[in-house]
Design an enzyme around this catalytic site. Structure first.
Site, mmCIF file in Angstrom:
data_model
loop_
_atom_site.group_PDB
_atom_site.id
_atom_site.type_symbol
_atom_site.label_atom_id
_atom_site.label_comp_id
_atom_site.label_asym_id
_atom_site.label_seq_id
_atom_site.Cartn_x
_atom_site.Cartn_y
_atom_site.Cartn_z
ATOM 1 N N CYS A 65 5.734 74.155 36.402
ATOM 2 C CA CYS A 65 5.058 73.509 35.284
ATOM 3 C C CYS A 65 6.036 72.492 34.695
ATOM 4 C CB CYS A 65 4.535 74.504 34.252
ATOM 5 S SG CYS A 65 5.750 75.313 33.205
ATOM 6 N N HIS A 98 22.392 87.877 42.265
ATOM 7 C CA HIS A 98 22.688 88.841 41.200
ATOM 8 C C HIS A 98 21.462 89.479 40.579
ATOM 9 C CE1 HIS A 98 26.911 86.977 40.277
ATOM 10 N NE2 HIS A 98 26.729 87.212 41.571
#
Length: 143
Positions: A65, A98
């Site tokens: 977006c 991570h």
């Protein structure tokens, strides 16, 4: 590999280019995004992407977006979603390594198209490191 993609009007150009990249890599794509530039509500195109991941129909999601924020917020309301709003490939790499991000949110109005394509490549080619990061992921209540 199979990927769901969703976008609002601000992300149409990027989505079409990303689909082209994915298809060139022989990745199957489910397109929930708008193909036009008339104003639409991003949530209508993001929820189906998140549902595909919840239901294990796809491996990853890519959402786009204008700022990437609304799309990311919408996706992260769903169970099993770890959506990362990223603005460069280094953040993408860390989100995968991570955080085991399974949805990439791109801010079409703040990154270039070549950057977006590079970010998608990094997202798809980076593995989750596990280890100490695994216990942190387990503390996210939606998992």
């Amino acid at each position: 590999m199979k990927i769901s993609i969703g976008n609002d009007h601000a992300g149409t150009e990027y989505k079409l280019a990303i689909i082209g990249l994915l298809k060139s890599l022989n990745i199957e794509v489910i397109n929930y995004g708008t193909d036009g530039t008339d104003s639409v509500d991003y949530a209508d195109f993001i929820h189906p992407v998140a549902k595909d991941i919840e239901e294990e129909k796809v491996d990853f999601g890519i959402i786009i977006c204008g700022s990437g924020n609304g799309a990311a917020m919408t996706a992260n309301k769903h169970q099993k979603i770890r959506c990362a709003l990223c603005w460069n490939k280094e953040i993408v790499q860390l989100a995968r390594e991570h955080n085991d991000a399974n949805v990439l949110s791109l801010p079409a109005r703040y990154i270039s198209l070549p950057q977006a394509l590079e970010m998608v490549k990094v997202f798809l080619s980076t593995a989750f490191e596990g280890g100490r990061h695994e216990r942190r992921i387990e503390k996210i209540p939606c998992n």
